[in-house]
Motif scaffolding. Structure first.
Motif, PDB file in Angstrom:
ATOM      1  N   SER A 321       0.856  -1.359  -0.238  1.00  0.00           N
ATOM      2  CA  SER A 321      -0.018   0.130  -0.069  1.00  0.00           C
ATOM      3  C   SER A 321       0.914   1.138   0.011  1.00  0.00           C
ATOM      4  N   GLN A 322       0.192   2.249  -0.234  1.00  0.00           N
ATOM      5  CA  GLN A 322       1.086   3.716  -0.381  1.00  0.00           C
ATOM      6  C   GLN A 322       1.823   3.881   1.007  1.00  0.00           C
ATOM      7  N   GLN A 323       0.889   3.670   2.115  1.00  0.00           N
ATOM      8  CA  GLN A 323       1.405   3.852   3.492  1.00  0.00           C
ATOM      9  C   GLN A 323       2.509   2.902   3.866  1.00  0.00           C
ATOM     10  N   GLU A 324       2.259   1.730   3.391  1.00  0.00           N
ATOM     11  CA  GLU A 324       3.531   0.643   3.659  1.00  0.00           C
ATOM     12  C   GLU A 324       4.918   1.209   2.694  1.00  0.00           C
ATOM     13  N   LYS A 325       4.490   1.622   1.622  1.00  0.00           N
ATOM     14  CA  LYS A 325       5.774   2.384   0.994  1.00  0.00           C
ATOM     15  C   LYS A 325       6.373   3.471   1.699  1.00  0.00           C
ATOM     16  N   LEU A 326       5.738   4.165   2.226  1.00  0.00           N
ATOM     17  CA  LEU A 326       6.028   5.411   3.083  1.00  0.00           C
ATOM     18  C   LEU A 326       6.881   4.883   4.350  1.00  0.00           C
ATOM     19  N   SER A 327       6.227   3.849   5.020  1.00  0.00           N
ATOM     20  CA  SER A 327       6.891   3.280   5.942  1.00  0.00           C
ATOM     21  C   SER A 327       8.352   2.629   5.719  1.00  0.00           C
ATOM     22  N   LEU A 328       8.264   2.094   4.467  1.00  0.00           N
ATOM     23  CA  LEU A 328       9.545   1.377   4.226  1.00  0.00           C
ATOM     24  C   LEU A 328      10.635   2.656   3.965  1.00  0.00           C
ATOM     25  N   ILE A 329      10.019   3.613   3.211  1.00  0.00           N
ATOM     26  CA  ILE A 329      11.168   4.762   2.988  1.00  0.00           C
ATOM     27  C   ILE A 329      11.629   5.267   4.455  1.00  0.00           C
ATOM     28  N   ALA A 330      10.647   5.575   5.338  1.00  0.00           N
ATOM     29  CA  ALA A 330      10.940   6.006   6.660  1.00  0.00           C
ATOM     30  C   ALA A 330      12.265   5.055   7.223  1.00  0.00           C
ATOM     31  N   PHE A 331      12.076   3.763   7.121  1.00  0.00           N
ATOM     32  CA  PHE A 331      13.073   2.900   7.649  1.00  0.00           C
ATOM     33  C   PHE A 331      14.269   3.059   6.881  1.00  0.00           C
ATOM     34  N   LEU A 332      14.195   3.260   5.666  1.00  0.00           N
ATOM     35  CA  LEU A 332      15.517   3.339   4.549  1.00  0.00           C
ATOM     36  C   LEU A 332      16.056   4.662   5.043  1.00  0.00           C
ATOM     37  N   SER A 333      15.312   5.588   5.595  1.00  0.00           N
ATOM     38  CA  SER A 333      15.920   7.239   5.864  1.00  0.00           C
ATOM     39  C   SER A 333      16.822   6.779   7.223  1.00  0.00           C
TER      40      SER A 333
END
Length: 351
Positions: A321-333
């Motif tokens: 989902s879009q929210q999961e994608k944002l969560s993944l990017i937050a972790f990568l940050s």
């Protein structure tokens, strides 16, 4: 009895002398090693290491970009671009293979021969110019002093081999494990927020499987080479003829399009991505993995990478989902670590 005491006393003196000698030798060795590192630091940042004085190692491996350069592919000293994206040198000491597409290159010393002597393009341009460049280095007084301190047993220490050795010693110091994620691993469970923690769980989940290939460790990594479906030219499993990956060194057709799995540490500040720098940002990179390969509709490289017959079985696509994608990017940050920028000992000494 007196004779035995004298013998014990003499043995004690010999042992004490031995300890003093080994301590002195150890101290001298450490000093010499530190001088090699400092020498390597100067050489790494010095454009005099190129045949026309325009490029240094740091031209492609700039600390401001986590020792990458921010370009799709780097330009050599002759102005022409190399065919691959410059990978970060941070934590490279833990990689057991050091290039994008040659699993046999396992040391900084062997890797360095490529930028020094490549001809098409001339990255640093040492081919046919080696003696000229050596003379350039010899003409600098502080280099003459540093080389003699770093290699005290060699009468004429300014040589190609010693230059390579010193730079390799310096590159071995480029270590960064001070990210928010590292702080979290060390026990500070408040280091990452809940969004990032959710992203971490996705990263290591069976659904996404990112952690199957991308190791976030401070231990030696047995690097893997995979075809991730970036290309499928003519639907024949081909990658662009200019760069066929591991196949170029093995000549095994199954290795077409296989490249080394890159580190994801500092991934948010090392765009663009992939071996040829053709993925501009992290969102696009995730989209390619989500789809299970890249689809190129037009041009000479058109084809559906998802259907590449050599693509790794680990790249299957996933639903996110879009929210999961944002969560993944937050972790990568949270994998970003710029603390090395405060370490003067690894930054440009000419600034």
């Amino acid at each position: 009895m007196k004779k035995q005491i004298i013998i014990v006393f003499l043995l004690f003196l010999l042992f004490w002398g031995y300890l003093g000698t080994t301590t002195s030798l150890s101290s001298a060795f450490n000093q010499t090693s530190a001088t090699k590192i400092e020498l390597g630091r100067y050489l790494f940042y010095d454009t005099r290491l190129s045949y026309n004085g325009t490029k240094s190692c740091s031209s492609c491996h700039d600390p401001q970009f986590a020792f990458t350069d921010g370009y799709r592919t780097s330009a050599g000293a002759d102005g022409y671009n190399v065919k691959r994206n410059a990978p970060s040198l941070l934590n490279s000491r833990y990689n057991l293979s050091l290039t994008w597409a040659d699993s046999s290159i396992k040391s900084f010393e062997s890797q360095m021969l490529f930028p020094l002597f490549n001809e098409h393009p001339k990255e640093l341009g040492w081919k046919l110019n080696e003696q000229q460049i050596i003379r350039q280095i010899e003409s600098v007084e502080f280099y003459r002093i540093l080389f003699h301190k770093a290699f005290p047993k060699i009468q004429k220490p300014i040589t190609l081999q010693n230059i390579i050795t010193a730079i390799a010693k310096f590159e071995d110091q480029l270590v960064a494990f001070g990210s928010v994620y590292d702080d979290y691993l060390r026990g500070n469970k408040k280091a990452m927020n809940q969004t990032a923690i959710k992203g971490m769980q996705l990263f290591y989940s069976e659904k996404l499987g990112c952690g199957n290939c991308h190791r976030l460790t401070d231990k030696p990594i047995l690097n893997k080479f995979y075809n991730t479906g970036l290309y499928n030219i003519g639907e024949e499993g081909d990658y662009p003829t200019a760069d066929q990956g591991l196949f170029e060194s093995t000549k095994n057709s199954f290795d077409k399009g296989k490249f080394r799995v890159p580190s994801l540490r500092n991934v948010m500040i090392t765009a663009p991505y992939t071996h040829d720098g053709t993925v501009a940002n992290i969102a696009d990179m995730i989209d390619i993995y989500q789809r299970g390969g890249r689809f190129i509709q037009d041009g000479e490289n058109r084809g559906d990478g998802k259907l590449n017959r050599n693509k790794s079985k680990l790249i299957n696509g996933f639903s996110i989902s879009q929210q999961e994608k944002l969560s993944l990017i937050a972790f990568l940050s949270c994998l970003t670590d710029t603390s090395f920028m405060q370490q003067k000992k690894i930054l440009n000494p000419f600034n």
